[in-house]
Structure formats: structure tokens, C-alpha cells
Design an enzyme around this catalytic site. Structure first.
Site, PDB file in Angstrom:
ATOM      1  N   ASP A  74       0.847  -1.182   0.000  1.00 22.61           N
ATOM      2  CA  ASP A  74       0.000   0.000   0.000  1.00 22.61           C
ATOM      3  C   ASP A  74       0.891   1.244   0.000  1.00 22.61           C
ATOM      4  O   ASP A  74       2.094   1.145   0.198  1.00 22.61           O
ATOM      5  CB  ASP A  74      -1.014   0.003   1.153  1.00 22.61           C
ATOM      6  N   HIS A  88      11.491  -8.801   0.912  1.00 22.85           N
ATOM      7  CA  HIS A  88      11.166  -7.382   0.743  1.00 22.85           C
ATOM      8  C   HIS A  88      12.415  -6.524   0.970  1.00 22.85           C
ATOM      9  O   HIS A  88      13.279  -6.879   1.778  1.00 22.85           O
ATOM     10  CB  HIS A  88      10.073  -7.001   1.751  1.00 22.85           C
TER      11      HIS A  88
END
Length: 201
Positions: A42, A164
Site C-alpha cells: 500500500d 522485501h
């Protein structure tokens, strides 16, 4: 669907990115021109950070830690100078779809719009790209992005997965994963113009 989600998201005056930039990723990189998909979760939730492109910030905004690690890997992978700003618009204009799975967030509240329905919309976009396009490179950083792998046909697309780039996980396999060179090698093999990953001032 998109209008309903937009109305719902922006009923809160603290929603980011600015409404005019909600679909910035798709406006800069329409599906028909997409060569690469980098999937984020997001938007950045700090004031002024989100600009509608996953991992990207405007030139006058301090580079966030995850993006700084992306730039370190870019340097280590391709030998490019580490950029002094975090605006990834030039990547988007070349066909790199910088897509957040959730398109909005409330200021200073990460993940706050995760369940309002954006995932259904962006999942359909990923599926559409997989179905309609050929030889797209999907770059999936972290477990959340990798949860979308079932939407992608790996018989005709390249899927690059690694941890990540956040400071919590970058040293667990993101560094030295070489996504940029692997991406361009694939594109070259398929006679598709490679991405110029260099960000110049």
C-alpha cells in the site's frame, strides 16, 4: 467498481495519495505498454510521500528506507550510481507498472485501507496482464506480493521473487537477488526493449 472504491477511500480527508494521483501508475503505464510489474502493498503513509507509484516518492521527499535499499541493489546489480531522489516516473514511462495492491491509505496509518476492496480490483489487473500479455516480468518482493503468484501464468511470464527490500528483511535475500539484470536479460531474450534503470538528475 473503481468509482465506488474511490468514493469510499476519499470520504476521509486524510487519504493519500492525492486524489488526482490515485491512478497515476496506470496512467503512466497502461496495460498495453506494460513490460514489467513491480508490486507493492500500500502507499507510503507520510504526508507528501505517496505519489501513486509503488515505492516511489516525489523528488523533494526524503528517500524512504525500502527505496534506499532498492537503490543499493540497483547499484550492486548494474553498477549504476545511487540516485539522489526517489521519483520512479522514468521507470513507469518505459513500461514498469509500479502497482500497489491497495491504492490508498489514511495519513500516518499504514494498512488502514487494506480491506475496503482495492485488492479485488488490483488482483483483476494482475490477472488481466497475465492473460492478455506475453513475456512480462513480475517482480514480487516480500510475502505479501508473493501471495499474488497464483494470478500469474508462469508458462509465459518471468516471476522474480525475493524478500522485501525493507530494512527488516533486505539482508535475508533481497540484496544480491539481481532483479534488474535478470529482468533485462529476459526482455532482451524476448526481443523486447530493455529498461533503462538509471535515474538521472
Amino acid at each position: 467498481m473503481i468509482k465506488e472504491l474511490e468514493k469510499k477511500a476519499y470520504s476521509n480527508p486524510n487519504t493519500l495519495p492525492p486524489r488526482a494521483l490515485l491512478l497515476n501508475a496506470l496512467e503512466l503505464t497502461p496495460i498495453e505498454k506494460t513490460k514489467v510489474v513491480i508490486l507493492g502493498q500500500d502507499p507510503y503513509h507520510g504526508q507528501g510521500e505517496a505519489n501513486g507509484l509503488a515505492f516511489s516518492v516525489n523528488k523533494d521527499i526524503r528517500i524512504p528506507p525500502s527505496l534506499r535499499n532498492i537503490f543499493i541493489e540497483l547499484h550492486n546489480d548494474l553498477g549504476l550510481e545511487i540516485p539522489k531522489y526517489g521519483d520512479l516516473t522514468s521507470w513507469a514511462k518505459q513500461g514498469v507498472l509500479l502497482l500497489n495492491s491497495v491504492l490508498t491509505v489514511e495519513k500516518d496509518k499504514p494498512g488502514s485501507h487494506r480491506y475496503i476492496g482495492w485488492e479485488k480490483y488490483t488482483d483483476s489487473l494482475i490477472s488481466e496482464i497475465s492473460e492478455k500479455k506475453e513475456h512480462v516480468v513480475f517482480i514480487l518482493w516480500g510475502k505479501y506480493a508473493q501471495s499474488k503468484v497464483s494470478l500469474i501464468d508462469n508458462s509465459k511470464h518471468l516471476i522474480l521473487q525475493s524478500p522485501h527490500p525493507s530494512p527488516f528483511s533486505a539482508r535475508k535475500g533481497f540484496f544480491n537477488s539481481k532483479p534488474f539484470s535478470k529482468c533485462n536479460t529476459w526482455l532482451k531474450e524476448k526481443n523486447i526493449k530493455e529498461i533503462d534503470w538509471e535515474l538521472t538528475t
